[in-house]
Design an enzyme around this catalytic site. Sequence first.
Site, PDB file in Angstrom:
ATOM      1  N   ARG A 153      45.684  35.986  36.131  1.00 27.03           N
ATOM      2  CA  ARG A 153      46.932  35.269  36.431  1.00 27.03           C
ATOM      3  C   ARG A 153      47.224  35.178  37.905  1.00 27.03           C
ATOM      4  NH1 ARG A 153      49.839  39.815  33.086  1.00 27.03           N
ATOM      5  NH2 ARG A 153      48.073  40.868  34.059  1.00 27.03           N
ATOM      6  N   SER A 211      47.189  41.405  50.788  1.00 26.10           N
ATOM      7  CA  SER A 211      47.934  40.144  50.807  1.00 26.10           C
ATOM      8  C   SER A 211      47.383  39.179  51.856  1.00 26.10           C
ATOM      9  CB  SER A 211      49.429  40.403  51.032  1.00 26.10           C
ATOM     10  OG  SER A 211      49.620  41.103  52.240  1.00 26.10           O
ATOM     11  N   ASN A 225      42.610  32.117  45.432  1.00 27.65           N
ATOM     12  CA  ASN A 225      42.527  32.672  46.791  1.00 27.65           C
ATOM     13  C   ASN A 225      41.506  33.810  46.807  1.00 27.65           C
ATOM     14  OD1 ASN A 225      43.896  35.271  46.385  1.00 27.65           O
ATOM     15  ND2 ASN A 225      45.757  34.054  46.081  1.00 27.65           N
ATOM     16  N   ARG A 241      43.616  18.152  22.760  1.00 29.07           N
ATOM     17  CA  ARG A 241      44.593  17.295  22.058  1.00 29.07           C
ATOM     18  C   ARG A 241      44.379  15.836  22.458  1.00 29.07           C
ATOM     19  NH1 ARG A 241      50.270  18.694  23.456  1.00 29.07           N
ATOM     20  NH2 ARG A 241      50.808  17.699  21.501  1.00 29.07           N
ATOM     21  N   SER A 277      41.800  18.854  27.839  1.00 27.22           N
ATOM     22  CA  SER A 277      42.689  19.015  26.689  1.00 27.22           C
ATOM     23  C   SER A 277      41.993  18.568  25.408  1.00 27.22           C
ATOM     24  CB  SER A 277      43.955  18.174  26.889  1.00 27.22           C
ATOM     25  OG  SER A 277      44.646  18.071  25.665  1.00 27.22           O
ATOM     26  N   ARG A 308      41.576  36.911  47.478  1.00 26.39           N
ATOM     27  CA  ARG A 308      41.926  38.184  46.821  1.00 26.39           C
ATOM     28  C   ARG A 308      41.684  38.062  45.311  1.00 26.39           C
ATOM     29  NH1 ARG A 308      47.919  41.056  47.069  1.00 26.39           N
ATOM     30  NH2 ARG A 308      47.144  43.200  46.964  1.00 26.39           N
ATOM     31  N   HIS A 352      38.764  39.911  42.842  1.00 25.73           N
ATOM     32  CA  HIS A 352      39.113  40.695  41.648  1.00 25.73           C
ATOM     33  C   HIS A 352      38.355  40.154  40.429  1.00 25.73           C
ATOM     34  CE1 HIS A 352      41.474  43.323  39.156  1.00 25.73           C
ATOM     35  NE2 HIS A 352      42.040  42.330  38.505  1.00 25.73           N
ATOM     36  N   ARG A 367      34.574  40.495  36.144  1.00 28.08           N
ATOM     37  CA  ARG A 367      33.765  39.652  35.252  1.00 28.08           C
ATOM     38  C   ARG A 367      32.296  39.594  35.632  1.00 28.08           C
ATOM     39  NH1 ARG A 367      36.962  39.395  30.801  1.00 28.08           N
ATOM     40  NH2 ARG A 367      39.089  38.835  31.405  1.00 28.08           N
ATOM     41  N   GLN A 385      42.667  22.342  32.739  1.00 28.81           N
ATOM     42  CA  GLN A 385      41.550  22.367  31.788  1.00 28.81           C
ATOM     43  C   GLN A 385      41.568  21.163  30.860  1.00 28.81           C
ATOM     44  OE1 GLN A 385      41.356  25.986  29.514  1.00 28.81           O
ATOM     45  NE2 GLN A 385      39.360  25.479  28.649  1.00 28.81           N
TER      46      GLN A 385
HETATM   47  C1  LIG Z   1      35.247  44.014  30.213  1.00 24.60           C
HETATM   48  C2  LIG Z   1      36.607  43.479  29.859  1.00 24.60           C
HETATM   49  C3  LIG Z   1      37.067  43.584  28.565  1.00 24.60           C
HETATM   50  C4  LIG Z   1      38.346  43.103  28.217  1.00 24.60           C
HETATM   51  N1  LIG Z   1      38.768  43.200  26.920  1.00 24.60           N
HETATM   52  C5  LIG Z   1      39.982  42.722  26.578  1.00 24.60           C
HETATM   53  C6  LIG Z   1      40.449  42.805  25.232  1.00 24.60           C
HETATM   54  O1  LIG Z   1      39.776  43.307  24.350  1.00 24.60           O
HETATM   55  N2  LIG Z   1      41.677  42.294  24.936  1.00 24.60           N
HETATM   56  C7  LIG Z   1      42.469  41.731  25.905  1.00 24.60           C
HETATM   57  O2  LIG Z   1      43.579  41.313  25.569  1.00 24.60           O
HETATM   58  N3  LIG Z   1      42.044  41.626  27.157  1.00 24.60           N
HETATM   59  C8  LIG Z   1      40.835  42.105  27.534  1.00 24.60           C
HETATM   60  N4  LIG Z   1      40.411  41.994  28.829  1.00 24.60           N
HETATM   61  C9  LIG Z   1      41.253  41.271  29.786  1.00 24.60           C
HETATM   62  C10 LIG Z   1      41.984  42.231  30.750  1.00 24.60           C
HETATM   63  O3  LIG Z   1      42.880  43.080  30.046  1.00 24.60           O
HETATM   64  C11 LIG Z   1      42.779  41.426  31.805  1.00 24.60           C
HETATM   65  O4  LIG Z   1      43.751  40.638  31.146  1.00 24.60           O
HETATM   66  C12 LIG Z   1      41.905  40.497  32.609  1.00 24.60           C
HETATM   67  O5  LIG Z   1      40.729  41.149  33.026  1.00 24.60           O
HETATM   68  C13 LIG Z   1      42.654  40.014  33.856  1.00 24.60           C
HETATM   69  O6  LIG Z   1      42.801  41.102  34.724  1.00 24.60           O
HETATM   70  P1  LIG Z   1      44.127  41.373  35.558  1.00 24.60           P
HETATM   71  O7  LIG Z   1      45.314  41.434  34.681  1.00 24.60           O
HETATM   72  O8  LIG Z   1      43.820  42.559  36.437  1.00 24.60           O
HETATM   73  O9  LIG Z   1      44.143  40.049  36.459  1.00 24.60           O
HETATM   74  P2  LIG Z   1      45.385  39.237  37.045  1.00 24.60           P
HETATM   75  O10 LIG Z   1      46.238  38.729  35.970  1.00 24.60           O
HETATM   76  O11 LIG Z   1      44.788  38.220  37.959  1.00 24.60           O
HETATM   77  O12 LIG Z   1      46.199  40.293  37.861  1.00 24.60           O
HETATM   78  C14 LIG Z   1      45.657  40.858  39.065  1.00 24.60           C
HETATM   79  C15 LIG Z   1      46.374  42.154  39.328  1.00 24.60           C
HETATM   80  O13 LIG Z   1      47.745  41.865  39.616  1.00 24.60           O
HETATM   81  C16 LIG Z   1      48.574  42.883  39.057  1.00 24.60           C
HETATM   82  N5  LIG Z   1      49.427  42.286  38.007  1.00 24.60           N
HETATM   83  C17 LIG Z   1      49.306  41.024  37.476  1.00 24.60           C
HETATM   84  N6  LIG Z   1      50.269  40.801  36.581  1.00 24.60           N
HETATM   85  C18 LIG Z   1      51.007  41.945  36.523  1.00 24.60           C
HETATM   86  C19 LIG Z   1      52.107  42.344  35.742  1.00 24.60           C
HETATM   87  N7  LIG Z   1      52.668  41.530  34.849  1.00 24.60           N
HETATM   88  N8  LIG Z   1      52.591  43.578  35.918  1.00 24.60           N
HETATM   89  C20 LIG Z   1      52.039  44.431  36.821  1.00 24.60           C
HETATM   90  N9  LIG Z   1      50.963  44.115  37.586  1.00 24.60           N
HETATM   91  C21 LIG Z   1      50.459  42.891  37.431  1.00 24.60           C
HETATM   92  C22 LIG Z   1      47.633  43.935  38.462  1.00 24.60           C
HETATM   93  O14 LIG Z   1      47.374  44.914  39.433  1.00 24.60           O
HETATM   94  C23 LIG Z   1      46.388  43.131  38.166  1.00 24.60           C
HETATM   95  O15 LIG Z   1      45.194  43.899  38.110  1.00 24.60           O
HETATM   96  C24 LIG Z   1      39.154  42.484  29.192  1.00 24.60           C
HETATM   97  C25 LIG Z   1      38.671  42.383  30.515  1.00 24.60           C
HETATM   98  C26 LIG Z   1      37.431  42.861  30.859  1.00 24.60           C
HETATM   99  C27 LIG Z   1      36.928  42.714  32.277  1.00 24.60           C
END
Ligand SMILES: Cc1cc2nc3c(=O)[nH]c(=O)nc-3n(C[C@H](O)[C@H](O)[C@H](O)COP(=O)(O)OP(=O)(O)OC[C@H]3O[C@@H](n4cnc5c(N)ncnc54)[C@H](O)[C@@H]3O)c2cc1C
Length: 261
Positions: free
Chosen positions: A105, A79, A200, A116, A114, A202, A206, A211, A112
């Site tokens: 997220r 954090s 930020n 539209r 638009s 952090r 990630h 990516r 971004q």
């Molecule tokens: C190689 C690759 C292939 C992928 N293929 C697909 C695919 O086929 N289909 C698809 O839909 N997506 C796909 N994704 C997207 C992936 O599932 C994630 O949505 C994306 O990488 C964002 O990661 P994140 O959720 O960790 O990040 P963030 O949303 O930034 O979240 C960061 C971290 O915060 C925590 N967090 C955030 N929100 C929550 C929550 N609601 N509950 C609990 N913990 C939370 C988790 O620890 C998370 O890792 C792919 C990603 C990669 C890298």
Amino acid sequence: MGDPYITKPKVYLLGRQVVVDQELERFLADEGLTFTTDTAVAAEILNEIAGRTCYLSFGKGRKSNREYLENILASKHGSVLEHAVWNLLITGVSRALTHELVRHRAGFGYSQLSQRYVDESEARYVVPPLYQQNAELRARWQQTIECVRRAYAELAEATSAYVQERYPELPPRERRKWARQAARSILPNACETKIFVTGNSRAWRHFLELRGSPHADTEIRLLAVEIGRILKRESPNLFQDVEIIDEPDGMPSVRVTHSKV
Ligand SMILES: Cc1cc2nc3c(=O)[nH]c(=O)nc-3n(C[C@H](O)[C@H](O)[C@H](O)COP(=O)(O)OP(=O)(O)OC[C@H]3O[C@@H](n4cnc5c(N)ncnc54)[C@H](O)[C@@H]3O)c2cc1C
């Protein structure tokens, strides 16, 4: 319009933080504390202050900022890293890429272009890295894009005429929006977009880890490499364990030692 085909993203580093020295001095004086650090990077100073606030360890313990932040990373005190922020404006990327980018997220804000509001008749298109290697496949891809470009322009014009006839009471701006929001449905993933991203450290770390990996889509991987280089230059201490390496597939990738802090 210049070359309608884009082969590389552009990343503009538009914003970074500053430390308000007088306020820091006021805090230290009020609390009877001393604090010096060996970095001039505001994001690194702010992170160190945030971390030292937790344990009231000003003037104690680890001496260098790099050493201090290394411990934050190694102990996954994540954090603290949320207090360092950079603003990037990214252009020359596809809608396919930004669809993946905005899945990140936590700790990010996005604004971004638009489809539209903006007319995409003159849109530029991002050539996928694989097609940049093969002239024949690129030519086939480009022919398809040119068909879509014509189809979009014709459809947008016809839709605009229909909306004007069917909804004459709408102001012109609304009519254009209605026509574009329907016509954009045929635009391909390769369509260029522009996106302003605030994140930020952090969140950026990630993003770089996920990516910048060889498992990620190539376009977003190469963007992550570019962002990794920029952020490492900005803050060598916060991104001290982020490395850009050359992979056997002939492209660079990002490797992060302290995974998901
Ligand atoms: C190689 C690759 C292939 C992928 N293929 C697909 C695919 O086929 N289909 C698809 O839909 N997506 C796909 N994704 C997207 C992936 O599932 C994630 O949505 C994306 O990488 C964002 O990661 P994140 O959720 O960790 O990040 P963030 O949303 O930034 O979240 C960061 C971290 O915060 C925590 N967090 C955030 N929100 C929550 C929550 N609601 N509950 C609990 N913990 C939370 C988790 O620890 C998370 O890792 C792919 C990603 C990669 C890298």
